[in-house]
Design an enzyme around this catalytic site. Structure first.
Site: not given
Ligand SMILES: *Cc1c(COP(=O)(O)O)cnc(C)c1O
Length: 447
Positions: A297, A368
């Protein structure tokens, strides 16, 4: 104090090195800074500043490099783009066309992913707090998987699935108790973090999940944090997850898939970064032999370098021996420096500016707040009012985190694709900021 500069022990990369490290950027004598084949000055002329510019070709290139690394390793790894990094429909379209699925963390992101043409079966719903409405929407759309983060949530998903007459494919997000050695605001896999299910509680909960009507056990998910630069946290987390997969299977439970999370870091400055091939190797060594369907992911790794924030110089200010370059962009546009002490490269758009001798300057926005600082002691040429700069690597956690603080409208966005470019969001009209605000009747008549 917010905005305290991180202590770097090496000199900053210079302007030439910053550009050379980003293949979609180049500097030309006449056109200045060019993204793919589009002079960024032309975009800034048309849209005004501040504005975001994303490079479609660069995003495609990153996706193909990651996908290619898994193919080369003969690993069945699906890529679910973490929509929260950049949820613009044009970005989602580019990735959907490459075959990406999506990782979403809200009902809004689910809608954006579906509207952009992501296939429902290729969408995973993550996050520590999904409402019943969001779960209903996810089940109604027939998404591929929900990553549950607690025993309580498993029960709630089961209840919603039963009420809707649907079967929910549910994976358990485990907390591997691994420190990703990243900024504490983006570390998510330590035992005390709010994310995931404590290691010792997973086996019993997985068995219960498998027995509940309306739920189909989809396996395990793990995500240790963001902006991770070495393979060590991944290796530790996946090794632990592999052990858990074996233990669950020995207990007679089906574990069809593991979602390996995101977090792959990029070089904002010159930090060491992990290559896709290294991630593929670690996944292969730890989880590869278990006959699992696998997924990752990534968010930042796919889109961060593909985006810049263009800003105009309002003026330079010299005060108390300090040199400040005051931009028309601010922390409400790009909050990463204020929030994470993040370092972003800053490059003049004009070749003539880039060729001048440099001196140290703080680069600040007009908001600010003392944390409205993009860079401390940055080597930059003189920048006259009206000069423009690109703040680099702003494609992830940039526009999505913008606010309208100080009554500043959301900046415009353009998409570059080879030699073409288009406005994909006009600058927000000032009136749109307060269009939805109303007065109670007892104040409506004025003072
Ligand atoms: C934020 C997140 C990602 C992606 O993270 P990156 O650092 O942008 O690759 C993947 N999986 C979950 C569950 C996340 O919360």
């Amino acid at each position: 104090m917010a905005g305290t500069p991180p202590a770097y022990t090496t000199p900053d990369p210079d302007l030439r090195e910053l550009i050379a490290a980003r293949p979609h950027l180049s500097m030309h004598a006449a056109d200045g800074l060019v993204m793919e084949d589009v002079p960024l000055a032309a975009v800034a002329d048309a849209l005004g500043t501040p504005c975001w510019v994303y490079a479609a070709g660069a995003i495609r290139g990153r996706y193909r490099a990651l996908d290619g690394a898994f193919r080369d390793a003969a690993l069945p790894v699906r890529i679910h783009y973490a929509v929260k990094a950049n949820d613009h429909p044009a970005v989602l379209r580019v990735l959907a066309a490459e075959g990406a699925g999506a990782d979403v963390v809200s009902g809004g992101e689910l809608r954006r992913a579906l509207d952009a043409g992501m296939r429902a079966e290729a969408i995973v719903f993550s996050g520590v707090g999904k409402t019943d409405d969001e779960l209903r929407a996810a089940l109604g759309a027939g998404i591929g998987q929900i990553n549950a983060e607690s025993a309580e949530e498993v029960d709630r998903i089961a209840a919603v699935a039963a009420a809707e007459g649907r079967v929910a494919r549910v994976a358990l997000r485990v907390n591997p108790d691994v420190d990703a050695a990243t900024h504490t605001k983006i570390a998510t896999g330590r035992a005390g973090d709010k994310f995931g299910i404590a290691w010792g509680e997973v086996p019993a909960l997985y068995a219960r999940l498998a027995a509940l009507p309306g739920l189909a056990p989809a396996g395990l998910a793990v995500h240790v944090g963001s902006q991770i630069g070495t393979m060590q946290p991944y290796r530790a987390a996946y090794g632990r997850v592999a052990g858990l997969v074996r233990a669950l299977r020995e207990a007679g439970l089906a574990v069809p898939a593991v979602d390996c999370g995101g977090g792959l870091g990029i070089a904002y400055r010159d930090e060491p970064v992990a290559l896709p091939a290294a991630l593929a190797a670690v996944i292969g060594q730890t989880l590869g032999g278990l006959g699992l369907r696998l997924a990752v992911e990534p968010g930042r790794w796919l889109v961060a370098q593909a985006g810049v924030l263009l800003a105009g110089v309002i003026q330079e200010k010299h005060s108390g021996g300090g040199r400040f370059v005051v931009l028309d962009a601010a922390m409400n546009d790009l909050v990463r420096p204020a929030m994470y002490d993040a370092w972003h490269g800053i490059v003049p758009l004009a070749a003539a500016d880039a060729a001048q001798p440099v001196t140290a300057a703080a680069v600040v926005g007009p908001v600010c707040e003392s944390s409205d600082v993009f860079a401390h002691a940055r080597a930059l040429p003189p920048l006259a009012p009206g000069a423009r700069v690109a703040i680099l690597d702003a494609g992830a956690y940039g526009a999505v985190m913008s606010s309208t603080y100080n009554a500043r409208p959301l900046a415009a966005i353009a998409l570059v694709d080879g030699g073409r470019w288009a406005t994909v969001r006009p600058r927000q009209r000032l009136e749109a900021l307060w269009a939805a605000d109303t007065l109670p009747d007892w104040l409506a008549d004025g003072p």
